[in-house]
Design a protein around this motif. Structure first.
Motif, short mmCIF file in Angstrom:
data_model
loop_
_atom_site.label_atom_id
_atom_site.label_comp_id
_atom_site.label_asym_id
_atom_site.label_seq_id
_atom_site.Cartn_x
_atom_site.Cartn_y
_atom_site.Cartn_z
N SER A 19 67.03 39.47 44.27
CA SER A 19 66.69 38.35 43.34
C SER A 19 67.08 38.83 41.82
N LEU A 20 66.94 39.99 41.41
CA LEU A 20 67.31 40.59 40.40
C LEU A 20 68.95 40.61 40.20
N SER A 21 69.57 41.26 41.31
CA SER A 21 70.92 41.15 41.07
C SER A 21 71.69 39.95 41.20
N GLY A 22 71.14 38.77 41.67
CA GLY A 22 71.47 37.41 41.55
C GLY A 22 71.29 37.10 40.19
N TYR A 23 70.29 37.15 39.55
CA TYR A 23 69.80 36.64 38.46
C TYR A 23 70.67 37.27 37.24
N LEU A 24 70.86 38.66 37.43
CA LEU A 24 71.56 39.35 36.22
C LEU A 24 73.05 39.18 36.49
N SER A 25 73.61 38.28 37.48
CA SER A 25 74.87 38.16 37.46
C SER A 25 75.08 36.89 36.97
N PHE A 26 74.22 35.73 37.06
CA PHE A 26 74.32 34.35 36.47
C PHE A 26 73.38 33.83 35.58
N PHE A 27 72.43 34.45 35.38
CA PHE A 27 71.30 34.35 34.50
C PHE A 27 70.78 32.78 34.67
N ASN A 28 70.87 32.04 33.61
CA ASN A 28 70.42 30.63 33.53
C ASN A 28 71.14 29.64 34.67
N GLU A 29 72.44 30.12 34.83
CA GLU A 29 73.10 29.17 35.87
C GLU A 29 72.96 29.61 37.23
N THR A 30 72.12 30.53 37.50
CA THR A 30 71.69 30.87 38.87
C THR A 30 71.26 29.62 39.80
N GLN A 31 71.82 29.28 40.87
CA GLN A 31 71.43 27.85 41.64
C GLN A 31 70.48 28.73 42.53
N ALA A 32 69.74 27.77 43.08
CA ALA A 32 68.79 27.90 44.22
C ALA A 32 69.32 28.92 45.42
N ASN A 33 70.58 28.48 45.94
CA ASN A 33 71.43 29.09 47.03
C ASN A 33 72.37 29.98 46.11
N ILE A 34 72.14 31.11 46.05
CA ILE A 34 73.14 31.80 45.04
C ILE A 34 74.58 31.83 45.69
N LEU A 35 74.72 31.68 46.91
CA LEU A 35 76.20 31.50 47.41
C LEU A 35 76.95 30.35 46.65
N ASN A 36 76.17 29.38 46.25
CA ASN A 36 76.80 28.22 45.59
C ASN A 36 77.39 28.58 44.39
N ASN A 37 76.99 29.58 43.80
CA ASN A 37 77.61 30.29 42.61
C ASN A 37 78.93 30.55 42.74
N PHE A 38 79.28 30.79 43.84
CA PHE A 38 80.70 31.60 43.97
C PHE A 38 81.43 30.39 44.60
N PRO A 39 82.91 30.69 44.62
CA PRO A 39 83.97 29.77 45.15
C PRO A 39 83.73 29.58 46.53
N ARG A 40 84.08 28.40 47.31
CA ARG A 40 83.91 28.12 48.58
C ARG A 40 84.85 29.15 49.54
N THR A 41 85.92 29.45 49.05
CA THR A 41 86.73 30.03 49.99
C THR A 41 87.69 30.89 48.87
N GLY A 42 88.05 31.80 49.52
CA GLY A 42 89.12 32.93 48.92
C GLY A 42 88.12 34.35 48.56
#
Length: 221
Positions: free
Chosen positions: A45-68
């Motif tokens: 949870s800390l690593s996910g929040y510190l990576s995206f802060f207020n833009e962190t989504q409930a499913n953190i994998l959705n913050n990353f590109p779908r492919t590539g």
């Protein structure tokens, strides 16, 4: 965090798989597993929040590109494998609970084969429909963690303890009814107060967590 610690429904299943099913061994397993879960939950949870802060989504994998991204694709694959391996255990509990509620069979009795297949396929079909129609389960997981997690993890255990404690006190009073006052004082001594107030505190915390978590989940949806 509450959702991560809610695993009471699997307690008996896991206990029966122990090579030495004793209270001492079970205590070590429970404390060790909950400690690992807590540390991993805090770390992720800390690593996910510190990576995206207020833009962190409930499913953190959705913050990353779908492919590539090979690492993210691997994370999605491991998440899918985790769900596949976890689903049968959750289905086991739900199947026995439904069988007990609908047909009234004791939980220690085997379910007839036909009924077993029908209940399993019904639960699997419902889960499949939800998985195919809902693209983001973040709100669902938040509500489950806030409402059901608080009920199972904090509120129900505290209420069960208070109910059992009340019955035990009545039984002790009947036992000591013909004895002297020193025994009667034992029943109401402060030895019991710590457990009493600890469970009252857990009950109050569970209610607050359930209401606050549910409101915030709906508000931020």
């Amino acid at each position: 965090m509450s959702f991560a610690f809610v695993c009471q429904h699997s307690t008996f299943i896991v206990f029966n798989t122990l090579k030495i099913p004793t209270v001492r061994v079970w205590r070590r397993v429970a404390i060790g597993s909950l400690t690992i879960v807590g540390l991993l939950s805090i770390l992720l949870s800390l690593s996910g929040y510190l990576s995206f802060f207020n833009e962190t989504q409930a499913n953190i994998l959705n913050n990353f590109p779908r492919t590539g991204e090979p690492a993210i694709d691997a994370a999605r694959m491991f998440l899918a494998m985790t769900m596949i391996l976890t689903f049968p255990m959750e289905l086991f509990v739900a199947r026995h609970a439904l069988n007990n509620i609908i047909f009234g069979d004791p939980s220690n009795m085997p379910i007839p084969t036909t009924r077993h297949v029908v209940i399993t396929l019904s639960l699997w079909t419902l889960a499949l429909i939800v998985a195919l129609t809902v693209s983001n389960l973040g709100l669902v997981l938040e509500l489950v963690g806030a409402f059901s997690g608080s009920m199972i993890g904090y509120i129900f255990p505290a209420l069960c303890y208070l109910k059992v404690r009340r019955k035990n006190r009545k039984a002790l009073k009947r036992v000591y009814s013909d004895r002297d006052l020193s025994d009667e004082r034992l029943i109401s001594s402060k030895v019991f107060d710590f457990h009493l107030w600890a469970n009252y505190s857990m009950l109050i915390f569970g209610v607050i967590a359930m209401i606050t978590g549910s409101v915030l989940a709906i508000k931020n949806a």
